[in-house]
Design an enzyme around this catalytic site. Sequence first.
Site, short mmCIF file in Angstrom:
data_model
loop_
_atom_site.label_atom_id
_atom_site.label_comp_id
_atom_site.label_asym_id
_atom_site.label_seq_id
_atom_site.Cartn_x
_atom_site.Cartn_y
_atom_site.Cartn_z
N GLY A 40 0.78 -1.24 0.00
CA GLY A 40 0.00 0.00 0.00
C GLY A 40 0.81 1.28 0.00
O GLY A 40 0.37 2.30 -0.51
N ASP A 97 1.02 3.13 4.39
CA ASP A 97 -0.05 3.88 3.75
C ASP A 97 -1.03 4.45 4.75
O ASP A 97 -1.43 5.59 4.67
CB ASP A 97 -0.78 3.00 2.69
CG ASP A 97 -1.22 1.65 3.23
OD1 ASP A 97 -0.98 1.34 4.41
OD2 ASP A 97 -1.82 0.88 2.46
N ASP A 100 -4.51 2.31 10.95
CA ASP A 100 -5.91 1.99 11.21
C ASP A 100 -6.03 1.51 12.66
O ASP A 100 -5.96 2.33 13.57
CB ASP A 100 -6.34 0.92 10.18
CG ASP A 100 -7.81 0.60 10.20
OD1 ASP A 100 -8.62 1.48 10.51
OD2 ASP A 100 -8.17 -0.55 9.90
N PHE A 149 -13.54 3.01 4.73
CA PHE A 149 -12.54 2.24 3.98
C PHE A 149 -12.20 3.00 2.71
O PHE A 149 -13.07 3.38 1.95
CB PHE A 149 -13.05 0.83 3.67
CG PHE A 149 -11.92 -0.08 3.30
CD1 PHE A 149 -11.16 -0.71 4.28
CD2 PHE A 149 -11.58 -0.29 1.96
CE1 PHE A 149 -10.09 -1.52 3.94
CE2 PHE A 149 -10.50 -1.10 1.62
CZ PHE A 149 -9.76 -1.72 2.61
N ARG A 162 -5.58 0.19 -6.67
CA ARG A 162 -4.30 0.77 -6.23
C ARG A 162 -3.79 1.88 -7.14
O ARG A 162 -3.15 2.82 -6.69
CB ARG A 162 -3.21 -0.31 -6.21
CG ARG A 162 -3.22 -1.19 -5.02
CD ARG A 162 -1.89 -1.91 -4.92
NE ARG A 162 -2.01 -3.19 -4.22
CZ ARG A 162 -2.08 -3.30 -2.89
NH1 ARG A 162 -2.04 -2.24 -2.14
NH2 ARG A 162 -2.19 -4.50 -2.33
P1 IMP Z 1 -3.94 -1.82 10.94
O1 IMP Z 1 -2.99 -2.92 11.28
O2 IMP Z 1 -5.35 -2.13 11.36
O3 IMP Z 1 -3.50 -0.46 11.45
O4 IMP Z 1 -4.04 -1.74 9.39
C1 IMP Z 1 -3.07 -1.25 8.69
C2 IMP Z 1 -3.04 -1.83 7.30
O5 IMP Z 1 -4.33 -2.25 6.86
C3 IMP Z 1 -2.59 -0.76 6.36
O6 IMP Z 1 -1.21 -0.85 6.15
C4 IMP Z 1 -3.39 -1.05 5.12
O7 IMP Z 1 -2.65 -1.92 4.27
C5 IMP Z 1 -4.62 -1.76 5.58
N1 IMP Z 1 -5.76 -0.83 5.67
C6 IMP Z 1 -6.32 -0.31 6.77
N2 IMP Z 1 -7.34 0.51 6.48
C7 IMP Z 1 -7.42 0.51 5.14
C8 IMP Z 1 -8.27 1.20 4.21
O8 IMP Z 1 -9.17 2.00 4.54
N3 IMP Z 1 -8.03 0.94 2.90
C9 IMP Z 1 -7.06 0.11 2.45
N4 IMP Z 1 -6.24 -0.54 3.28
C10 IMP Z 1 -6.42 -0.34 4.62
MG MG Z 2 -0.42 -1.92 4.43
#
Ligand code: IMP
Ligand code: MG
Length: 173
Positions: A40, A97, A100, A149, A162
């Site tokens: 990402g 990227d 979250d 999202f 992407r």
């Molecule tokens: P986390 O571990 O929940 O913080 O998620 C982080 C990863 O999930 C990021 O590096 C993204 O690859 C993916 N991700 C989280 N939210 C989104 C979104 O809204 N769109 C696309 N990818 C996301």
């Molecule tokens: Mg990622």
Amino acid sequence: MLKLAREPLISAKEIDKRLDSLAEALKACKFDVILSALTGGYIFTADLSRRIASPHLHIAFIKASSYGKSTESSDKVQIYGLGDLELKGKRILLIDDILDTGKTMKALLQTLSEFAPVSIKTCVLLNKESRRITDCHADFVGFEIEDKFVVGYGLDYANDYRTLPDIWTLEEV
Ligand code: IMP
Ligand code: MG
């Protein structure tokens, strides 16, 4: 079914402008190496790094994988590409990227700290603060966004979207 919103959430032009100021701030920190989380973060990293444009700034890519074909992250974060990294004594800028839940960032920081760097700072294009369930934060953030999202500018849904230049919200229809 999911589809793109009618208009971009963040336009390519807005991204461009924000990256200029972000790069100025990053330039001042004199990092030794950018570690970029694939997939990402690939466009963000390329656009940002050429703005920092520092001759001795190295780039390395790792892959952090927690998503399957869903919009919810799974608990297990797999990290690939750590094998030949030389990070001892280095000032690292870790780029992803989006921040979250923070599970990915937390796993990356824990793993990278084992390489005995001098420091690790984090930079994300997007921050969904309201989704955080870990104690992670980003030192540098491009844009704060709501709990939606998003895709485009490197971000995907099941590997689609992407290559779109703007950032879009993906909506349920
Ligand atoms: P986390 O571990 O929940 O913080 O998620 C982080 C990863 O999930 C990021 O590096 C993204 O690859 C993916 N991700 C989280 N939210 C989104 C979104 O809204 N769109 C696309 N990818 C996301
Ligand atoms: Mg990622």
